[in-house]
Design an enzyme around this catalytic site. Structure first.
Site, PDB file in Angstrom:
ATOM      1  N   ASP A 114      -0.182  16.362 -51.268  1.00 54.57           N
ATOM      2  CA  ASP A 114      -0.087  16.816 -49.885  1.00 54.57           C
ATOM      3  C   ASP A 114       1.063  16.099 -49.174  1.00 54.57           C
ATOM      4  OD1 ASP A 114      -1.086  16.794 -46.893  1.00 54.57           O
ATOM      5  OD2 ASP A 114      -2.267  18.361 -47.833  1.00 54.57           O
ATOM      6  N   ASP A 249      -6.950  26.045 -54.343  1.00 50.10           N
ATOM      7  CA  ASP A 249      -6.493  25.392 -53.117  1.00 50.10           C
ATOM      8  C   ASP A 249      -5.951  26.453 -52.163  1.00 50.10           C
ATOM      9  OD1 ASP A 249      -5.354  23.816 -51.147  1.00 50.10           O
ATOM     10  OD2 ASP A 249      -4.356  22.460 -52.535  1.00 50.10           O
ATOM     11  N   GLY A 275     -10.505  22.813 -55.550  1.00 46.83           N
ATOM     12  CA  GLY A 275      -9.809  23.105 -54.314  1.00 46.83           C
ATOM     13  C   GLY A 275      -8.719  22.085 -54.028  1.00 46.83           C
ATOM     14  N   HIS A 276      -8.580  21.736 -52.742  1.00 48.41           N
ATOM     15  CA  HIS A 276      -7.463  20.894 -52.301  1.00 48.41           C
ATOM     16  C   HIS A 276      -7.620  19.446 -52.755  1.00 48.41           C
ATOM     17  CE1 HIS A 276      -4.015  19.886 -49.837  1.00 48.41           C
ATOM     18  NE2 HIS A 276      -4.706  18.985 -49.160  1.00 48.41           N
ATOM     19  N   PHE A 277      -8.825  18.917 -52.691  1.00 44.65           N
ATOM     20  CA  PHE A 277      -9.071  17.527 -53.063  1.00 44.65           C
ATOM     21  C   PHE A 277      -9.732  17.483 -54.436  1.00 44.65           C
ATOM     22  CE2 PHE A 277      -8.691  16.769 -48.416  1.00 44.65           C
ATOM     23  CZ  PHE A 277      -7.672  15.823 -48.470  1.00 44.65           C
TER      24      PHE A 277
END
Length: 299
Positions: A114, A249, A275-277
């Site tokens: 990120d 994500d 997903g994102h994490f």
């Protein structure tokens, strides 16, 4: 070196919680492992901190030296108000570089996620000989990775006063929790700890911190101007690269992971059912991938 599995029954390595002063600002960082071992620098994203690496540090510390700083405005590092520090990715980068210099780190692998990606890739493009390897998780260096999530943010960048109320919703508890829960398969939801989004939100809710985050939301657009420089670095220096990216994500889409292959055809890419994490739900798998990867490329 670094290819064996974690030692069964061994005492967990100690993790140290330290600070350093860089240009008059206190930077908090987590450290573990033997400083004589190869170093891995772990750079977090929004809205979290080095807390996202709390388990990975322990998983790898028997074979590597781990450093995980909190960016200014995040975690336990100083968070000066926007009137006292010009928050931009260009200005956060020398703070991280200053910490690495303070610690005497001349060679290191970079784990970028990120917000950690534009900071880490600035470091890599400025000091290419220092970077031994890249590990990329949901961190864009190509426009292909942007999803509709970014529409409101890029509209805000074009007209800061036009949709601030909508952008501020991204700093509220529901949005913070969503960053962790979206894209996670049903059978892994119970691996998520509420500690993550609760801590993130508590830090976002500090007086003045949402103004810090709004400034970085605005500044993110200028990272795209740096993408050609990042891509030139990747093409020219071909750092050994491991990509471990959540395929679901909805912030940095999987096309962003695939785009790295254009300039790094030898990169090892793993799109995870996450997903994102991804570290929160697939941390064990990612640790194994990193251990195998670094064990080969850093020999």
């Amino acid at each position: 070196m670094g290819t064996s599995a974690p030692r069964t029954g061994a005492v967990a390595p100690a993790v140290y919680h330290r600070t350093a002063v860089v240009d008059g600002r206190t930077v908090y960082f987590r450290e573990a492992g033997d400083p004589a071992a190869p170093t891995v620098v772990l750079l977090h994203g929004f809205p979290t901190s080095s807390h996202m690496f709390r388990r990975l540090i322990v998983d790898l510390a028997d074979a590597y030296h781990l450093i995980a700083p909190d960016h200014l405005g995040f975690g336990y590092s100083d968070a000066p108000p926007v009137t006292e520090f010009d928050y931009s990715f260009d200005n956060l980068t020398p703070v991280t570089l200053g910490l690495l210099d303070e610690l005497g780190l001349e060679r290191f692998a970079l784990y970028i996620q990120d917000y950690g990606a534009p900071i880490g890739l600035r470091i890599a493009s400025r000091r290419p000989q220092a970077v031994t390897a890249l590990i990329v998780q949901s961190g864009n260096a190509y426009t292909e990775g942007f999803t509709p999530f970014w529409d409101v943010l890029f509209a805000h960048a074009a007209d800061r006063g036009g949709n601030e109320a909508e952008v501020r919703k991204l700093l509220e508890p529901e949005a913070t929790r969503w960053q962790y829960t979206h894209g996670v398969p049903a059978d892994r939801l119970d691996r998520l700890t509420p500690d993550t989004w609760t801590l993130d939100q508590a830090l976002l809710d500090r007086p003045g911190n949402k103004d810090v985050q709004l400034q970085l939301f605005y500044d993110y657009q200028f990272n795209l101007d740096a993408y050609p420089t990042f891509q030139e670095y990747l093409r020219e220096h071909r750092p050994p690269t491991l990509i471990t990216w959540g395929e679901h994500d909805e912030i940095f889409g999987a096309d962003g992971a695939r785009a790295f292959i254009k300039d790094l055809p030898d990169a090892e890419q793993h799109l995870l059912d996450a997903g994102h994490f991804a570290l929160e739900t697939h941390g064990d798998e990612i640790a194994v991938l990193i251990r195998d990867f670094l064990g080969r490329v850093l020999r």
